[in-house]
Design a protein around this motif. Sequence first.
Motif, PDB file in Angstrom:
ATOM      1  N   MET A   1     -12.834 -20.030  25.028  1.00 17.12           N
ATOM      2  CA  MET A   1     -11.609 -20.155  25.832  1.00 17.12           C
ATOM      3  C   MET A   1     -10.392 -19.896  24.957  1.00 17.12           C
ATOM      4  O   MET A   1     -10.348 -20.323  23.800  1.00 17.12           O
ATOM      5  N   ILE A   2      -9.415 -19.194  25.506  1.00 11.39           N
ATOM      6  CA  ILE A   2      -8.148 -18.954  24.829  1.00 11.39           C
ATOM      7  C   ILE A   2      -7.132 -19.991  25.306  1.00 11.39           C
ATOM      8  O   ILE A   2      -6.918 -20.146  26.517  1.00 11.39           O
ATOM      9  N   VAL A   3      -6.530 -20.705  24.379  1.00 12.57           N
ATOM     10  CA  VAL A   3      -5.485 -21.670  24.704  1.00 12.57           C
ATOM     11  C   VAL A   3      -4.156 -21.106  24.231  1.00 12.57           C
ATOM     12  O   VAL A   3      -4.013 -20.727  23.060  1.00 12.57           O
ATOM     13  N   ILE A   4      -3.179 -21.074  25.129  1.00 16.34           N
ATOM     14  CA  ILE A   4      -1.859 -20.525  24.823  1.00 16.34           C
ATOM     15  C   ILE A   4      -0.830 -21.639  24.986  1.00 16.34           C
ATOM     16  O   ILE A   4      -0.751 -22.268  26.045  1.00 16.34           O
ATOM     17  N   THR A   5      -0.057 -21.883  23.947  1.00 16.68           N
ATOM     18  CA  THR A   5       0.989 -22.898  24.035  1.00 16.68           C
ATOM     19  C   THR A   5       2.285 -22.246  24.525  1.00 16.68           C
ATOM     20  O   THR A   5       2.410 -21.026  24.557  1.00 16.68           O
ATOM     21  N   GLY A   6       3.245 -23.079  24.905  1.00 13.98           N
ATOM     22  CA  GLY A   6       4.544 -22.548  25.334  1.00 13.98           C
ATOM     23  C   GLY A   6       4.439 -21.580  26.489  1.00 13.98           C
ATOM     24  O   GLY A   6       5.223 -20.625  26.598  1.00 13.98           O
ATOM     25  N   ALA A   7       3.487 -21.827  27.372  1.00 18.22           N
ATOM     26  CA  ALA A   7       3.137 -20.829  28.390  1.00 18.22           C
ATOM     27  C   ALA A   7       4.133 -20.697  29.528  1.00 18.22           C
ATOM     28  O   ALA A   7       3.979 -19.811  30.376  1.00 18.22           O
ATOM     29  N   THR A   8       5.145 -21.539  29.563  1.00 19.47           N
ATOM     30  CA  THR A   8       6.185 -21.387  30.590  1.00 19.47           C
ATOM     31  C   THR A   8       7.475 -20.833  30.001  1.00 19.47           C
ATOM     32  O   THR A   8       8.473 -20.708  30.705  1.00 19.47           O
ATOM     33  N   GLY A   9       7.456 -20.490  28.726  1.00 19.58           N
ATOM     34  CA  GLY A   9       8.638 -19.942  28.074  1.00 19.58           C
ATOM     35  C   GLY A   9       8.759 -18.441  28.256  1.00 19.58           C
ATOM     36  O   GLY A   9       7.901 -17.789  28.864  1.00 19.58           O
ATOM     37  N   LYS A  10       9.820 -17.886  27.690  1.00 19.95           N
ATOM     38  CA  LYS A  10      10.119 -16.469  27.879  1.00 19.95           C
ATOM     39  C   LYS A  10       9.023 -15.571  27.314  1.00 19.95           C
ATOM     40  O   LYS A  10       8.653 -14.564  27.922  1.00 19.95           O
ATOM     41  N   LEU A  11       8.504 -15.918  26.141  1.00 16.76           N
ATOM     42  CA  LEU A  11       7.438 -15.121  25.535  1.00 16.76           C
ATOM     43  C   LEU A  11       6.070 -15.553  26.048  1.00 16.76           C
ATOM     44  O   LEU A  11       5.250 -14.723  26.447  1.00 16.76           O
ATOM     45  N   GLY A  12       5.820 -16.849  26.041  1.00 11.08           N
ATOM     46  CA  GLY A  12       4.504 -17.349  26.423  1.00 11.08           C
ATOM     47  C   GLY A  12       4.094 -16.980  27.830  1.00 11.08           C
ATOM     48  O   GLY A  12       2.930 -16.644  28.085  1.00 11.08           O
ATOM     49  N   SER A  13       5.027 -17.035  28.772  1.00  8.08           N
ATOM     50  CA  SER A  13       4.684 -16.706  30.164  1.00  8.08           C
ATOM     51  C   SER A  13       4.249 -15.253  30.287  1.00  8.08           C
ATOM     52  O   SER A  13       3.317 -14.919  31.037  1.00  8.08           O
ATOM     53  N   ARG A  14       4.899 -14.389  29.537  1.00  8.42           N
ATOM     54  CA  ARG A  14       4.521 -12.979  29.559  1.00  8.42           C
ATOM     55  C   ARG A  14       3.126 -12.776  28.964  1.00  8.42           C
ATOM     56  O   ARG A  14       2.324 -11.982  29.460  1.00  8.42           O
ATOM     57  N   ILE A  15       2.847 -13.484  27.875  1.00  7.07           N
ATOM     58  CA  ILE A  15       1.543 -13.354  27.231  1.00  7.07           C
ATOM     59  C   ILE A  15       0.436 -13.799  28.182  1.00  7.07           C
ATOM     60  O   ILE A  15      -0.588 -13.114  28.330  1.00  7.07           O
ATOM     61  N   VAL A  16       0.631 -14.939  28.836  1.00  5.97           N
ATOM     62  CA  VAL A  16      -0.384 -15.431  29.774  1.00  5.97           C
ATOM     63  C   VAL A  16      -0.635 -14.420  30.886  1.00  5.97           C
ATOM     64  O   VAL A  16      -1.784 -14.103  31.215  1.00  5.97           O
ATOM     65  N   ASP A  17       0.421 -13.899  31.458  1.00  3.27           N
ATOM     66  CA  ASP A  17       0.264 -12.925  32.548  1.00  3.27           C
ATOM     67  C   ASP A  17      -0.540 -11.711  32.093  1.00  3.27           C
ATOM     68  O   ASP A  17      -1.408 -11.207  32.832  1.00  3.27           O
ATOM     69  N   LEU A  18      -0.282 -11.241  30.880  1.00  2.52           N
ATOM     70  CA  LEU A  18      -0.988 -10.065  30.385  1.00  2.52           C
ATOM     71  C   LEU A  18      -2.446 -10.379  30.062  1.00  2.52           C
ATOM     72  O   LEU A  18      -3.347  -9.565  30.334  1.00  2.52           O
ATOM     73  N   VAL A  19      -2.699 -11.542  29.490  1.00 10.17           N
ATOM     74  CA  VAL A  19      -4.087 -11.933  29.211  1.00 10.17           C
ATOM     75  C   VAL A  19      -4.883 -12.033  30.509  1.00 10.17           C
ATOM     76  O   VAL A  19      -6.056 -11.632  30.576  1.00 10.17           O
ATOM     77  N   LEU A  20      -4.245 -12.519  31.559  1.00  8.64           N
ATOM     78  CA  LEU A  20      -4.931 -12.662  32.841  1.00  8.64           C
ATOM     79  C   LEU A  20      -5.254 -11.327  33.504  1.00  8.64           C
ATOM     80  O   LEU A  20      -6.046 -11.279  34.443  1.00  8.64           O
ATOM     81  N   THR A  21      -4.652 -10.246  33.036  1.00  9.37           N
ATOM     82  CA  THR A  21      -5.043  -8.933  33.549  1.00  9.37           C
ATOM     83  C   THR A  21      -6.311  -8.437  32.858  1.00  9.37           C
ATOM     84  O   THR A  21      -6.910  -7.460  33.312  1.00  9.37           O
ATOM     85  N   ARG A  22      -6.707  -9.119  31.789  1.00  7.05           N
ATOM     86  CA  ARG A  22      -7.874  -8.689  31.014  1.00  7.05           C
ATOM     87  C   ARG A  22      -9.042  -9.662  31.099  1.00  7.05           C
ATOM     88  O   ARG A  22     -10.196  -9.253  30.898  1.00  7.05           O
ATOM     89  N   LEU A  23      -8.754 -10.928  31.356  1.00  7.28           N
ATOM     90  CA  LEU A  23      -9.793 -11.948  31.339  1.00  7.28           C
ATOM     91  C   LEU A  23      -9.758 -12.784  32.612  1.00  7.28           C
ATOM     92  O   LEU A  23      -8.689 -12.956  33.213  1.00  7.28           O
ATOM     93  N   PRO A  24     -10.904 -13.349  33.028  1.00 12.76           N
ATOM     94  CA  PRO A  24     -10.907 -14.266  34.174  1.00 12.76           C
ATOM     95  C   PRO A  24     -10.072 -15.501  33.878  1.00 12.76           C
ATOM     96  O   PRO A  24      -9.991 -15.952  32.725  1.00 12.76           O
ATOM     97  N   ALA A  25      -9.481 -16.063  34.912  1.00  9.23           N
ATOM     98  CA  ALA A  25      -8.604 -17.218  34.724  1.00  9.23           C
ATOM     99  C   ALA A  25      -9.334 -18.409  34.117  1.00  9.23           C
ATOM    100  O   ALA A  25      -8.722 -19.206  33.391  1.00  9.23           O
ATOM    101  N   ASP A  26     -10.644 -18.544  34.375  1.00 10.19           N
ATOM    102  CA  ASP A  26     -11.352 -19.702  33.839  1.00 10.19           C
ATOM    103  C   ASP A  26     -11.655 -19.580  32.345  1.00 10.19           C
ATOM    104  O   ASP A  26     -12.239 -20.479  31.744  1.00 10.19           O
ATOM    105  N   GLU A  27     -11.226 -18.472  31.723  1.00 10.65           N
ATOM    106  CA  GLU A  27     -11.345 -18.323  30.275  1.00 10.65           C
ATOM    107  C   GLU A  27     -10.005 -18.530  29.578  1.00 10.65           C
ATOM    108  O   GLU A  27      -9.889 -18.335  28.362  1.00 10.65           O
ATOM    109  N   VAL A  28      -9.005 -18.925  30.364  1.00  7.07           N
ATOM    110  CA  VAL A  28      -7.648 -19.083  29.838  1.00  7.07           C
ATOM    111  C   VAL A  28      -7.158 -20.501  30.101  1.00  7.07           C
ATOM    112  O   VAL A  28      -7.332 -21.036  31.206  1.00  7.07           O
ATOM    113  N   ALA A  29      -6.552 -21.108  29.104  1.00  5.80           N
ATOM    114  CA  ALA A  29      -5.962 -22.441  29.248  1.00  5.80           C
ATOM    115  C   ALA A  29      -4.564 -22.415  28.653  1.00  5.80           C
ATOM    116  O   ALA A  29      -4.259 -21.602  27.782  1.00  5.80           O
ATOM    117  N   VAL A  30      -3.716 -23.296  29.134  1.00  4.72           N
ATOM    118  CA  VAL A  30      -2.371 -23.383  28.583  1.00  4.72           C
ATOM    119  C   VAL A  30      -2.061 -24.829  28.219  1.00  4.72           C
ATOM    120  O   VAL A  30      -2.543 -25.771  28.851  1.00  4.72           O
TER     121      VAL A  30
END
Length: 274
Positions: A1-30
Motif C-alpha cells: 500500500m502507498i501512504v501519502i501524507t498532506g493529501a489535501t494540500g496543493k501538492l499532495g492532492s494532485r499526487i493522490v489524484d494522479l496515483v489513482l489514475t494508475r492504481l486501484p483505490a484500495d492500494e492507496v492510503a492518505v
Amino acid sequence: MIVITGATGKLGSRIVDLVLTRLPADEVAVSVRDVSKAEPLAVRGVRVRQGDFTDPGSLAHAFEGAGQVLVISAAIAGPAAVQANKAAIDAARDAGAGRILYTSHQAASHTSLFAPQLTHAATEDYLATTGVPFTALRNGFYAGTIGYYLASAQDRLVVPEDGPFSWTTHDDLAAVAATALVDGVLDGVSPPLTAPELLDFADIAKIAGLTHVTVGDDEWKAAAVRGGMPEAAAEFTLGMFRAARRGEFAVTDPTLEQVLGRPATPARTVIESR
C-alpha cells in the motif's frame, strides 16, 4: 500500500489524484490532519486516517501496512519542521515501509540563506541514516509563488534584488512524484526537478507587463511590515531573495522532463494566465 501524507494540500492532492489514475483505490492510503477534508477520497475508496507529524503517536495507525510512504515536508519553519519530518520518517520505518519518499528542494543545503533549505538538508541527512531505501525529490521552486507577488503588484513589481529561479509548477512536480511512487524511479537524492527556463523578477515583470523596481532589503522589509506582514515573515521572505541573488536557485536539469516524457510547463505560462 502507498501512504501519502498532506493529501489535501496543493501538492499532495494532485499526487493522490494522479496515483489513482494508475492504481486501484484500495492500494492507496492518505494521512491527513483533518479527515473531514479528505472525505471525497474516502468516497472513492481511499483509506483515510488521521495523522499529524507533531503527534507521532497518531502516525503508527495512519501508516499501518505501508509499502511506501510519501512524506510531504512539514509546513512549519525552523527546528520544529526537522523534528516533524523526522517523526514521519521514523513512523514510516517502524510501519515496515520498504521505501520512504520525501519532498525536498533543489537548493537543499546546510549553508543556504533561505531557511526551508536548511530543513530539507537536515531531513535528507536523516533519511540516509534509516537503513530504508529512500527518495528525496529535489523539487524546483514552486511557480505558484509568483502569483503572490503579481497579485499585489498593480502596475509595479517592487522587490529586493534577486536572481534566477527554477520556477516549476505543482502539476509537473506532482506528476513526477506519482511516477516515482508507482514506477519506482529516482532512487536516493534526485537531481534537481526543474523546468528548463530560469526567470528572475525582472523577467517576470516584463512578461506580466509591469515595471520592475528594485529596493534595498531594509526598505522592502519596512514596507512589507507597514502593509501588515509580520516582521518574522518579512525576514523569512528576504531569505528567499538573498538566496536567489547568491545563485542558489539558478539551476536547471532535464530529469523532470525525462520522467514526465514531455516538456515541462513554462513559468511564463503561469504568469500570462494570472
